[in-house]
Design an enzyme around this catalytic site. Sequence first.
Site, PDB file in Angstrom:
ATOM      1  N   GLU A 186      -0.232   1.131  -7.248  1.00 47.61           N
ATOM      2  CA  GLU A 186      -0.994   2.005  -6.359  1.00 47.61           C
ATOM      3  C   GLU A 186      -2.060   2.826  -7.073  1.00 47.61           C
ATOM      4  O   GLU A 186      -2.868   3.477  -6.404  1.00 47.61           O
ATOM      5  CB  GLU A 186      -0.034   2.995  -5.709  1.00 47.61           C
ATOM      6  CG  GLU A 186       1.091   2.334  -5.007  1.00 47.61           C
ATOM      7  CD  GLU A 186       2.207   3.294  -4.689  1.00 47.61           C
ATOM      8  OE1 GLU A 186       3.060   2.930  -3.892  1.00 47.61           O
ATOM      9  OE2 GLU A 186       2.221   4.405  -5.240  1.00 47.61           O
ATOM     10  N   GLN A 201       9.680  -4.164   4.052  1.00 46.73           N
ATOM     11  CA  GLN A 201       9.617  -3.937   2.612  1.00 46.73           C
ATOM     12  C   GLN A 201      10.957  -3.465   2.066  1.00 46.73           C
ATOM     13  O   GLN A 201      11.124  -3.367   0.865  1.00 46.73           O
ATOM     14  CB  GLN A 201       8.539  -2.881   2.293  1.00 46.73           C
ATOM     15  CG  GLN A 201       7.143  -3.296   2.695  1.00 46.73           C
ATOM     16  CD  GLN A 201       6.110  -2.208   2.487  1.00 46.73           C
ATOM     17  OE1 GLN A 201       5.268  -1.994   3.352  1.00 46.73           O
ATOM     18  NE2 GLN A 201       6.128  -1.516   1.359  1.00 46.73           N
ATOM     19  N   ARG A 246       0.134   2.725   0.345  1.00 49.93           N
ATOM     20  CA  ARG A 246      -0.095   2.372  -1.057  1.00 49.93           C
ATOM     21  C   ARG A 246      -0.145   3.610  -1.951  1.00 49.93           C
ATOM     22  O   ARG A 246      -1.066   3.792  -2.749  1.00 49.93           O
ATOM     23  CB  ARG A 246      -1.360   1.538  -1.209  1.00 49.93           C
ATOM     24  CG  ARG A 246      -1.328   0.690  -2.481  1.00 49.93           C
ATOM     25  CD  ARG A 246      -2.435  -0.319  -2.586  1.00 49.93           C
ATOM     26  NE  ARG A 246      -2.270  -1.106  -3.803  1.00 49.93           N
ATOM     27  CZ  ARG A 246      -3.037  -2.107  -4.156  1.00 49.93           C
ATOM     28  NH1 ARG A 246      -4.031  -2.474  -3.401  1.00 49.93           N
ATOM     29  NH2 ARG A 246      -2.836  -2.772  -5.279  1.00 49.93           N
ATOM     30  N   CYS A 247       0.847   4.454  -1.773  1.00 53.11           N
ATOM     31  CA  CYS A 247       0.928   5.599  -2.679  1.00 53.11           C
ATOM     32  C   CYS A 247       2.321   6.192  -2.580  1.00 53.11           C
ATOM     33  O   CYS A 247       3.070   5.875  -1.671  1.00 53.11           O
ATOM     34  CB  CYS A 247      -0.103   6.662  -2.353  1.00 53.11           C
ATOM     35  SG  CYS A 247       0.291   7.691  -0.960  1.00 53.11           S
TER      36      CYS A 247
END
Length: 796
Positions: free
Chosen positions: A742, A225, A372-373
């Site tokens: 998110e 990523q 996802r945060c």
Amino acid sequence: MSATTALDEIKIGGLGASRRRVEDNRFIRGKGSYVDDIVLPGMLHMEILRSPFAHARIKSIDTSAAWKIPGVRLVLTGEMMASRNLAWMPTLSYDTQAVLATDKVRFQGQEVAAVIADDPYIARDGVEAIQVEYEPLPAIVNPYQAMADGAPIIRDDKLEQPDNVVFDWEIGDQAATERAFAEADLVSRLDLHYPRSHPSPIECCGSVADFNRATQKLTVYITSQAPHIVRAAVALVAELPEHMIRIISPDIGGGFGNKVPVYPGYVISILASILTERPVKWIEDKTGNLISTGFGRDIYLHGEVALRKDGKVLGVRMETLSDHGAFFSDAQPSKFKIGLMHSAFACYDIPAAHLAARGVYTNKAPGGVAYRCSFRVTEAMFFQERMMQAAADDLGIDQAEFRRINFVRDDDFPHRTPYGFLTDSGQYGKCLDIGLEAIGYADFARQKEEAAARGRLLGIGISAMTEPLGAGNSREYDILGIKMFDSAELRVHMTGKAILRTGAKTQGQGHETTWAQIVAHELGIPADDIVVEEGDTDTAPFGMGTYASRSTPVAGAAVAMVSRKIRAKARKLAAHLLEVSEEDVEWELGRFYVRAAPGQGVTIQECAMAAYANMPDGLEPGLEANAYYDPPNLTWPFGCYLCKVEIDPETGVWDVIQFVAVDDCGVRINPMIVEGQIMGGLTEAYAKANMQFITFDADGNCIGSNYMDYLLPTAWETPGFELYEVVTPCPHHPIGAKGVGECATVGGPAAFVNAVMDAVKGFGVRNIDMPLLPDRVYEAITTGRDISGAPPVKMD
Ligand code: CDP
């Protein structure tokens, strides 16, 4: 003629258009190009031998049988890595992590050796031929064991490590918080656990490393990523010249934070390619991914809320204990030991707060990754909303009203949060009102009675949250000293078509679609005329990658800024073409015109042609620019999630009757993509609340290493979601956007859990920890007791 000749922004795919995702053209046709699709001439294949033990001393490793297998080209052990100073690598949290184990194994699934062979099957045979003699040691599987007197020290490789504590950290005003508690009419207390979970992208991790001895160039195709960070890490750790390293992240089949860290497999494949002088491919299997790559959550809370009788929260105390596994490799670039956990209670006006956080090592795979945060924000918001609901119940005050009393008011921005962040905008009460109306809150008491008559328990849960999205600014956020900002480069060709590259890296979020929409909004070039590329460090401008929903706040802002630079140059070209001075030129979408004669104008495409074919004397040819954007602050989107559940008390099974999500992420670039992000996030939230967990038996065996044990909800189980929109533009973002990717994963879980807790509170139950499996709900109802901690492992 006037500005009415401006292009129709929606028609050209600009801001606010629900433009179809251009990347889906290749994805749904099976034409995506993932790391495993890369095939290079002479390529070898790598498999990793993983530890069966959670904690054991390595007495010996015998690789002789593996070397004898025809087709095996290389067998690597920790000792061989050590001879090149690569047995250990730094983590993004300033810890170290074993690449291949030398002294001990510290979690089940840890990398012990690697075999490189002509094909993956021979490599697998090679792995099975390696003989390792282990001396098992007692395994530590939870933070309380880690802190017990006499607990074995997991990180005995670190001379300065006297125990299993990774960090002790605190923030907030302890004295003011104590005063608030002394003044309280009531103190509400709650103990909670957020279980370990795994981001579990469909595509596992992998790399194809290709070192060319003749050119001295190292090219690595990788599931990352953040490809530029990998380039920097390879340059700094392996001491290879940075300009000779090319990192390419091709299509990525989901990341969710799992593909931010640098994993041992990447490093080993690079060394293997350097040693064999051939390309080496490593593709992780699903079990390898589930047991050894970055986990999320795994944290305990003791929370206290100081309350005044009228519903005002006077202060908050939080003590957290987090399990970071064997290596502290959280992929989080904040300077804060526990990520942005202290964003808790940011949407509430609370005078005093104090947070004490402790992190410990255990014999589990490295955890605490930002799944996802934004770096532990999920846990922060979950704890916040569970505490708010318990406090409302303890006070005997309506849960919606309680939140309204304590919300930051619309006219109270910028607002300093109880732990010191600065929020800048929001309409929290309005979002709540829309949600209450949609879920029929006013009529709920009647519905509950009606359900009771049928022998069912009805509950409503609310979760309100604001999330800090868009790290950094560079003053406060860095990765290994590299400051956080992001970038975009725009090249407008002579025919008015364009290529845009950014330092972000999409993994399914749709950047190829939405970045083109920002350029269309700024320049009037139709989005279909703009191609977007990300992920190749030889071509993309330097950037910090995509995680923590930072792309829109940072790279998205850079896209707007670079477009404005292009527009500024195009204005000069327009003045030249229109034979007027620049000051007399006006802009409307897609066209410059003469202020005094609006009928006389030139399109952005005509300006592009002039940049190459008819530029004025003294003006640099071409129409290209780049922009680096360092945001002044994080963006603070808001979400209000409301869930209605019905429980069958005979079985503990709960069904979602209705779920309402009201999201305010500022200006929406592509409303359809935003809705997709919210629905995906809510599905993950539902999974956490309902079915998903990773646990470990007493020996540290990971229960959750496959999709029979670690459940992913399908369309069949997932409830429907009703989505609503509020728009409060971000005051500092060039197009008013806030992050959103998110929000629903972060805010969603508490809505489901609060709904079940609302339904069962009449039985004297204050808490059931996630996942709320039917047997846990049933046990709570029938015993009237809380159900705490991770679900126990049932041994046959
Ligand atoms: O960093 P990441 O891409 O994961 O998250 P994000 O910045 O929240 O964006 C997720 C997707 O939603 C991207 O395609 C964004 O362009 C889109 N989005 C949008 O259309 N409008 C917003 N206000 C925020 C995001």
